[in-house]
Design a protein around this motif. Structure first.
Motif, PDB file in Angstrom:
ATOM      1  N   ARG A  19       1.030  -1.199  -0.173  1.00 44.85           N
ATOM      2  CA  ARG A  19      -0.102  -0.087  -0.105  1.00 44.85           C
ATOM      3  C   ARG A  19       0.852   1.314  -0.084  1.00 44.85           C
ATOM      4  O   ARG A  19       0.529   2.164  -0.921  1.00 44.85           O
ATOM      5  N   GLY A  20       2.005   1.148   0.853  1.00 48.59           N
ATOM      6  CA  GLY A  20       2.843   2.517   0.954  1.00 48.59           C
ATOM      7  C   GLY A  20       3.419   2.719  -0.585  1.00 48.59           C
ATOM      8  O   GLY A  20       3.758   3.665  -0.677  1.00 48.59           O
ATOM      9  N   THR A  21       3.938   1.672  -1.069  1.00 47.66           N
ATOM     10  CA  THR A  21       4.469   1.754  -2.618  1.00 47.66           C
ATOM     11  C   THR A  21       3.784   2.267  -3.357  1.00 47.66           C
ATOM     12  O   THR A  21       4.199   3.212  -3.858  1.00 47.66           O
ATOM     13  N   LEU A  22       2.496   1.929  -3.686  1.00 47.29           N
ATOM     14  CA  LEU A  22       1.854   2.151  -4.517  1.00 47.29           C
ATOM     15  C   LEU A  22       1.252   3.660  -4.527  1.00 47.29           C
ATOM     16  O   LEU A  22       1.207   4.423  -5.153  1.00 47.29           O
ATOM     17  N   ILE A  75       5.612   4.330   7.285  1.00 45.40           N
ATOM     18  CA  ILE A  75       6.590   5.557   7.350  1.00 45.40           C
ATOM     19  C   ILE A  75       8.034   5.083   6.967  1.00 45.40           C
ATOM     20  O   ILE A  75       8.527   5.617   6.057  1.00 45.40           O
ATOM     21  N   ALA A  76       8.454   3.947   7.227  1.00 45.13           N
ATOM     22  CA  ALA A  76       9.523   3.512   6.693  1.00 45.13           C
ATOM     23  C   ALA A  76       9.619   3.070   5.366  1.00 45.13           C
ATOM     24  O   ALA A  76      10.604   3.232   4.612  1.00 45.13           O
ATOM     25  N   THR A  77       8.428   2.683   4.774  1.00 43.26           N
ATOM     26  CA  THR A  77       8.303   2.211   3.515  1.00 43.26           C
ATOM     27  C   THR A  77       8.566   3.448   2.817  1.00 43.26           C
ATOM     28  O   THR A  77       9.100   3.622   1.853  1.00 43.26           O
ATOM     29  N   LEU A  78       7.672   4.547   2.984  1.00 45.92           N
ATOM     30  CA  LEU A  78       7.726   5.760   2.389  1.00 45.92           C
ATOM     31  C   LEU A  78       9.133   6.401   2.327  1.00 45.92           C
ATOM     32  O   LEU A  78       9.644   6.980   1.307  1.00 45.92           O
ATOM     33  N   VAL A  79       9.627   6.459   3.655  1.00 45.45           N
ATOM     34  CA  VAL A  79      11.018   7.051   3.626  1.00 45.45           C
ATOM     35  C   VAL A  79      11.971   6.111   2.651  1.00 45.45           C
ATOM     36  O   VAL A  79      13.055   6.691   2.020  1.00 45.45           O
ATOM     37  N   GLY A  80      11.759   5.027   2.724  1.00 43.25           N
ATOM     38  CA  GLY A  80      12.738   4.026   1.781  1.00 43.25           C
ATOM     39  C   GLY A  80      12.616   4.125   0.642  1.00 43.25           C
ATOM     40  O   GLY A  80      13.417   4.362  -0.300  1.00 43.25           O
ATOM     41  N   TRP A  81      11.316   4.474  -0.038  1.00 43.28           N
ATOM     42  CA  TRP A  81      11.367   4.852  -1.548  1.00 43.28           C
ATOM     43  C   TRP A  81      11.835   6.264  -1.695  1.00 43.28           C
ATOM     44  O   TRP A  81      12.453   6.585  -2.897  1.00 43.28           O
ATOM     45  N   ASN A  82      11.825   7.224  -0.838  1.00 41.16           N
ATOM     46  CA  ASN A  82      12.215   8.483  -0.927  1.00 41.16           C
ATOM     47  C   ASN A  82      13.807   8.490  -1.036  1.00 41.16           C
ATOM     48  O   ASN A  82      14.508   9.045  -1.944  1.00 41.16           O
ATOM     49  N   VAL A  83      14.540   7.695  -0.167  1.00 38.81           N
ATOM     50  CA  VAL A  83      16.086   7.460  -0.332  1.00 38.81           C
ATOM     51  C   VAL A  83      16.347   6.918  -1.671  1.00 38.81           C
ATOM     52  O   VAL A  83      17.393   7.034  -2.202  1.00 38.81           O
ATOM     53  N   LEU A  84      15.619   5.705  -1.939  1.00 37.25           N
ATOM     54  CA  LEU A  84      15.971   5.055  -3.272  1.00 37.25           C
ATOM     55  C   LEU A  84      16.011   5.850  -4.453  1.00 37.25           C
ATOM     56  O   LEU A  84      16.948   5.958  -5.166  1.00 37.25           O
ATOM     57  N   LEU A  85      14.974   6.661  -4.530  1.00 36.38           N
ATOM     58  CA  LEU A  85      14.714   7.490  -5.490  1.00 36.38           C
ATOM     59  C   LEU A  85      15.823   8.679  -5.568  1.00 36.38           C
ATOM     60  O   LEU A  85      16.500   8.774  -6.812  1.00 36.38           O
ATOM     61  N   ASN A  86      16.235   9.241  -4.630  1.00 36.64           N
ATOM     62  CA  ASN A  86      17.245  10.164  -4.353  1.00 36.64           C
ATOM     63  C   ASN A  86      18.512   9.538  -4.836  1.00 36.64           C
ATOM     64  O   ASN A  86      19.472   9.945  -5.705  1.00 36.64           O
ATOM     65  N   TYR A  87      19.030   8.121  -4.444  1.00 32.22           N
ATOM     66  CA  TYR A  87      20.249   7.475  -4.689  1.00 32.22           C
ATOM     67  C   TYR A  87      20.211   7.262  -6.177  1.00 32.22           C
ATOM     68  O   TYR A  87      21.138   7.519  -6.870  1.00 32.22           O
ATOM     69  N   LEU A  88      19.145   6.757  -6.641  1.00 37.41           N
ATOM     70  CA  LEU A  88      19.028   6.461  -8.217  1.00 37.41           C
ATOM     71  C   LEU A  88      19.353   7.655  -8.938  1.00 37.41           C
ATOM     72  O   LEU A  88      20.126   7.578 -10.092  1.00 37.41           O
ATOM     73  N   ALA A  89      18.715   8.828  -8.470  1.00 34.84           N
ATOM     74  CA  ALA A  89      18.919  10.183  -9.308  1.00 34.84           C
ATOM     75  C   ALA A  89      20.343  10.426  -9.124  1.00 34.84           C
ATOM     76  O   ALA A  89      21.065  11.230 -10.167  1.00 34.84           O
ATOM     77  N   TYR A  90      21.105  10.304  -8.058  1.00 41.57           N
ATOM     78  CA  TYR A  90      22.410  10.693  -7.895  1.00 41.57           C
ATOM     79  C   TYR A  90      23.550   9.736  -8.674  1.00 41.57           C
ATOM     80  O   TYR A  90      24.312  10.380  -9.309  1.00 41.57           O
TER      81      TYR A  90
END
Length: 163
Positions: A19-22, A75-90
């Motif tokens: 749910r958090g991912t979607l 909340i951890a799922t949402l933070v994880g997605w945010n960190v992952l997208l920022n890492y991929l963009a970097y």
């Protein structure tokens, strides 16, 4: 709710992650392609839109979940997605352009780019206000105006002629 259920999951942890991912991916796409301007220039209707989206997303993410463990995992799922997208963009510039966008020229060589302004729903008055905030009197003193990928508007004044 007693103390024994406070930190127990009330729904499947995998359901919360899904749910958090979607919801995260959906909201990311909405904010990436719909609301591009920065928070400093957000209008009342944009602000209301963000508040309502937050409330609607909460219902979609949490479902029947009620425990603290449910909320913490979400909340951890949402933070994880945010960190992952920022890492991929970097890590990969191509992904950065896709996920974070590119700057858009709104004014060049004395001409407003009305097509870009229309696509981003930016009025001439809003650009004039931006010029005034930057200490520029009018378009005749400007070389370029960009809408950056971050949503900020950058004004590049004309350089005075060299002697």
């Amino acid at each position: 709710m007693d103390g024994s259920t406070l930190f127990a999951f009330s729904v499947s942890p995998w359901e919360l992650v899904l749910r958090g991912t979607l919801i995260y991916v959906f909201l990311f796409l909405v904010f990436r392609f719909v609301l591009r301007r920065d928070a400093g220039s957000i209008g009342l209707s944009d602000f209301l839109f963000v508040v309502l989206i937050g409330d609607a997303a909460q219902n979609g993410m949490i479902g029947e979940a009620t425990s603290s463990a449910d909320s913490m995992l979400l909340i951890a799922t949402l933070v994880g997605w945010n960190v992952l997208l920022n890492y991929l963009a970097y890590r990969w510039p191509g992904f950065e352009r896709l996920a974070m966008g590119q700057r858009l020229c709104l004014f060049r060589s004395g001409q407003l780019n009305r097509r870009a302004m229309r696509r981003e729903l930016i009025t001439t008055e809003e650009l004039k206000q931006t010029l005034h905030r930057e200490g520029v009197r009018g378009f005749d003193e400007v070389d370029l105006i960009y809408l950056e990928a971050s949503g900020e508007v950058t004004v590049i004044p004309k350089q005075p002629p060299s002697p």
